[in-house]
Design a protein around this motif. Structure first.
Motif, PDB file in Angstrom:
ATOM      1  N   PRO A 371     -19.968 -31.474  -3.037  1.00 57.37           N
ATOM      2  CA  PRO A 371     -19.811 -30.330  -3.941  1.00 57.37           C
ATOM      3  C   PRO A 371     -20.715 -29.184  -3.526  1.00 57.37           C
ATOM      4  O   PRO A 371     -21.771 -29.376  -2.952  1.00 57.37           O
ATOM      5  N   GLU A 373     -21.827 -26.826  -5.738  1.00 55.38           N
ATOM      6  CA  GLU A 373     -22.610 -26.281  -6.840  1.00 55.38           C
ATOM      7  C   GLU A 373     -24.099 -26.383  -6.517  1.00 55.38           C
ATOM      8  O   GLU A 373     -24.533 -27.243  -5.753  1.00 55.38           O
ATOM      9  N   LEU A 377     -27.155 -27.941 -11.118  1.00 48.45           N
ATOM     10  CA  LEU A 377     -26.030 -28.490 -11.863  1.00 48.45           C
ATOM     11  C   LEU A 377     -25.734 -29.922 -11.466  1.00 48.45           C
ATOM     12  O   LEU A 377     -24.916 -30.579 -12.079  1.00 48.45           O
ATOM     13  N   LEU A 378     -26.344 -30.415 -10.414  1.00 47.95           N
ATOM     14  CA  LEU A 378     -26.015 -31.743  -9.913  1.00 47.95           C
ATOM     15  C   LEU A 378     -27.132 -32.744 -10.167  1.00 47.95           C
ATOM     16  O   LEU A 378     -27.223 -33.762  -9.506  1.00 47.95           O
ATOM     17  N   VAL A 394     -20.816 -34.358 -11.908  1.00 47.53           N
ATOM     18  CA  VAL A 394     -20.302 -33.636 -13.076  1.00 47.53           C
ATOM     19  C   VAL A 394     -20.416 -34.490 -14.328  1.00 47.53           C
ATOM     20  O   VAL A 394     -20.814 -34.016 -15.395  1.00 47.53           O
ATOM     21  N   ALA A 398     -22.491 -33.540 -17.757  1.00 52.05           N
ATOM     22  CA  ALA A 398     -21.774 -33.431 -19.031  1.00 52.05           C
ATOM     23  C   ALA A 398     -22.352 -34.364 -20.085  1.00 52.05           C
ATOM     24  O   ALA A 398     -22.505 -33.987 -21.255  1.00 52.05           O
ATOM     25  N   LEU A 447     -13.719 -35.670 -16.351  1.00 51.28           N
ATOM     26  CA  LEU A 447     -15.081 -35.475 -15.848  1.00 51.28           C
ATOM     27  C   LEU A 447     -15.298 -36.155 -14.508  1.00 51.28           C
ATOM     28  O   LEU A 447     -16.347 -35.951 -13.881  1.00 51.28           O
ATOM     29  N   SER A 451     -12.096 -30.652 -10.876  1.00 53.04           N
ATOM     30  CA  SER A 451     -13.212 -29.807 -10.454  1.00 53.04           C
ATOM     31  C   SER A 451     -13.698 -28.984 -11.647  1.00 53.04           C
ATOM     32  O   SER A 451     -12.910 -28.542 -12.477  1.00 53.04           O
ATOM     33  N   TRP A 452     -15.015 -28.765 -11.683  1.00 55.53           N
ATOM     34  CA  TRP A 452     -15.639 -28.035 -12.787  1.00 55.53           C
ATOM     35  C   TRP A 452     -16.470 -26.896 -12.229  1.00 55.53           C
ATOM     36  O   TRP A 452     -17.140 -27.038 -11.205  1.00 55.53           O
ATOM     37  N   LEU A 457     -19.446 -26.327 -17.209  1.00 58.11           N
ATOM     38  CA  LEU A 457     -20.391 -27.430 -17.451  1.00 58.11           C
ATOM     39  C   LEU A 457     -21.499 -27.012 -18.404  1.00 58.11           C
ATOM     40  O   LEU A 457     -21.946 -27.796 -19.255  1.00 58.11           O
TER      41      LEU A 457
END
Length: 709
Positions: A371, A373, A377-378, A394, A398, A447, A451-452, A457
């Motif tokens: 990813p 991101e 975010l990870l 993700v 979440a 989730l 893809s987000w 998120l």
């Protein structure tokens, strides 16, 4: 040769002539009857022959269709084609034979009858009339008195004139009878001869044709001999296979393994419960192929896909039913109960379904790229597959939100689905119910599979199940409603979700005032919360019935999205867009959210609005588009971003036919960098501006290394 009428006797009108005349008339009448019979039967024969030819032609057409089954065998195909051609020629010969028969019999004899018989009948009629006049004149002449010389003379003259006229008609009548009797012999013989000659020609042509087919018939005889031997050997082989299969499957258990050479994981018969009539079950043929569950109701119907992607399904045994050997598949959109014939077959299907799901996950994880991101975010977990404690990135982010570890509607642990616009997580069964509400109420995503984006998120982390349940379940205890549990029936969960999100029965109301006044207050509350970036208040206002695209008159006709763009909250913009905000709505001055973001210098909002389809060419009442506003307010990053977006769109329009189709990769990389920076380091996007002279200047307190970075 038959005797004819004597003209001398005709003049004398002797009794012998009268006898001969009667005999002639009788012969003509008899001949006319026989000719009519021959012509009538000839017509029937021709009609029957034509029907035979038509039937023969249909028969040959069916043989030609039958020969298509051997189109791969060149020798047999060649023989059959030659046979077909020969038989087609025979049909043509038959057709010609019937045409010649019609001309030989019907036409010639018809000409004979029409040429002589009508004239004979007319002449005979005049002959009889004059004969009667002659008898009358002779009687008058005999009765004339001696002493009346004048009357006697007139009677003598009348008798003489009548006798001459009679003799003239009698001679003509005899001539026509003699001519007819002479001509009919020639015409009849010629007609029969033509018919026999046509028959002779037909059989001679048929003999020549069949003689030409003799080599082909010999070749076909050899082929028949070979085919007979091969057929006997094949029958023996089939009998042996039948015996082997019969001995191997003597137990009677159905076969569920795939056929050799097939891509199917497993196939066999199962009973499927009707979705509308829970007591109705139908036996269908099921197949697992390409990560899909496919079934066929009958051999006459096409196969249908029951579940598009088994990765989106959960499979479990079904014990709380009256039927035995049942199991169930659950997905976002639907659930389905199936029944096997035995416990062994049930376990086989459960293993095959679960194995297909696991294999699909492994294949997807092995092909997936890392990813893009940012690390912020990870941080929720490891993206590699494994036990539940090692969640995908993700999913980990979440579930870190308040209350997101359990389904927002039934409390089941480890939810794998979420609603983007509501900002809540849910289990697979509740997600299917949410999806049935429509995307205008709940936008459901996986989730683990979908893809987000960063903003989506963050909505799950800022809002989450606890916050949204406090809004949508505020009056639950007052209404005496008990929230369903994870093991509650699906119907109970569906009723609860409909009351909660569609009817909004448990949202805290503003009192007993008018509904329109409450909506106006909620719309104003939504706008002010959007200016402040207060997501919780925004969610509460939407729950109370605020229109997401409602305009505020005292604010120049602005909507909540324009207010969020002015206020600078990226999450507020994303939340409104996910809940149906019109990205291109414009206020009374002709300015939309993109104009407001460019005026305020919010690069993150400009980036987000462009991604969501904002029109960068729209002009306000002054005729200025967002790029012109950014140039006027001297925001360098926004100018760069809008110029790059416009350049990319122009390149795509000009190269769409001759060049590569799609967006420019350089623009996508720059766009992604702006988006990530707007999500995680928004302060970096508000430090560069154009000076009035057109050069960039640094704001106070900015370090050189930050500027270079």
């Amino acid at each position: 040769m038959d005797s004819l009428l004597d003209f001398e006797e005709c003049v004398q009108d002797s009794p012998e002539f009268r006898l001969n005349l009667d005999q002639f008339e009788t012969d003509v009448s008899l001949l006319e009857t026989q000719l009519e019979k021959v012509m009538k039967l000839s017509g029937k024969m021709v009609e029957a022959g034509q029907a035979y030819s038509a039937a023969n032609q249909l028969f040959l057409s069916s043989l030609a269709e039958l020969s298509t089954f051997h189109k791969r065998d060149a020798i047999i195909t060649s023989c059959l084609n030659q046979f077909d051609q020969g038989l087609q020629e025979m049909v043509s010969f038959h057709t010609m034979l019937f045409d010649q028969t019609q001309r030989a019999i019907s036409q010639q004899l018809t000409n004979l009858c029409t040429q002589f018989l009508p004239q004979l009948a007319e002449t005979r009629k005049e002959f009889l009339r004059i004969g009667e006049d002659l008898e009358s004149a002779a009687a008058k002449n005999a009765q004339a008195p001696r002493h009346k010389a004048a009357d006697a003379e007139r009677a003598s003259h009348l008798l003489l004139a009548t006798r001459k006229c009679y003799q003239h008609f009698a001679l003509d009548y005899c001539l026509q009878l003699n001519t007819f009797k002479t001509q009919q012999r020639v015409d009849i013989l010629n007609s029969v001869f033509s018919f026999v000659h046509a028959q002779f020609t037909f059989f001679h042509q048929g003999f020549d044709l069949l003689r030409d087919l003799e080599p082909t018939m010999k070749t076909m005889a050899v082929q028949l001999s070979q085919l007979s031997a091969e057929c006997a050997a094949k029958r023996k082989e089939l009998e042996n296979k039948h015996l082997l299969v019969q001995q191997r499957d003597a137990s009677g258990e159905p076969i569920v393994s795939p056929c050799p050479g097939s891509d199917d994981v497993i196939q066999g018969y199962l009973f499927k419960r009707s979705r509308r009539k829970s007591k109705t079950w139908k036996r269908c043929w099921f197949t697992i192929r390409d990560n899909q569950l496919i079934y066929r109701k009958s051999h006459k119907e096409d196969a249908m896909v029951l579940f598009e992607d088994l990765r989106l399904c959960a499979v479990k045994s079904l014990e709380n039913t009256e039927r035995r050997f049942c199991f169930e598949l659950l997905s976002v959109q639907k659930c389905c109960a199936l029944q096997a014939d035995s416990e062994q077959l049930k376990q086989t299907w459960l293993s095959a379904l679960q194995g297909s799901i696991d294999l699909a996950y492994r294949e997807r994880d092995s092909q997936a790229t890392q990813p893009k991101e940012p690390p912020s975010l990870l941080c929720g977990g490891d993206a590699s597959p494994g036990p539940p404690t090692r969640r995908p990135a993700v999913l980990g982010v979440a579930l870190s939100g308040p209350g997101n570890q359990r389904c927002c509607d039934c409390g089941e642990e480890e939810p794998r689905w979420a609603s983007i616009n509501l900002g809540v997580t849910m289990c697979i069964e509740c997600s299917g119910i949410h999806r049935s509400l429509g995307v205008h109420l709940s936008k459901v995503r996986s989730l683990t599979l979908d893809s987000w984006e960063a903003e989506q998120l963050k909505l799950l982390c800022v809002l989450g199940n606890d916050v949204m349940n406090r809004i949508y379940e505020a009056r639950c205890s007052e209404e005496g409603r008990v929230k369903p549990r994870a093991d509650s029936p699906r119907a109970e969960k569906a009723a609860w979700i409909k009351e909660k999100y569609v009817e909004k029965r448990y949202v805290q109301s503003g009192g007993s005032g008018e509904a329109q006044r409450q909506k106006d207050e909620a719309r104003l509350q939504l706008y002010r919360a959007s200016l402040d970036g207060d997501l919780v208040t925004m969610a509460a206002a939407l729950a109370k019935g605020a229109e997401v695209n409602g305009s505020i008159g005292e604010e120049g006709g602005r909507t909540a999205l324009i207010g969020a763009a002015v206020g600078g909250s990226l999450l507020a913009c994303e939340f409104l867009l996910q809940n149906g905000a019109n990205v291109n709505y414009r206020d009374q001055r002709g300015q939309g959210a993109l104009h407001a973001a460019a005026t305020a210098g919010h690069t993150g909002q400009v980036c987000l609005l462009l991604k969501r389809g904002a029109n960068q060419y729209a002009v306000d009442e002054r005729g200025q588009d967002p790029l012109a506003i950014a140039m006027e307010t001297a925001h360098a990053d926004i100018v760069t971003l809008l110029r790059m977006a416009r350049m990319n769109e122009e390149m795509r329009d000009s190269e769409g036919v001759f060049g590569a189709v799609g967006d420019d990769e350089t623009f996508q990389d720059i766009f992604r960098d702006f988006s990530n920076m707007a999500s995680h380091d928004p302060e970096k996007l508000s430090r560069r501006q154009f000076s009035r002279g057109g050069e960039m200047k640094e704001e106070e307190g900015e370090a050189e290394e930050e500027e270079e970075k």
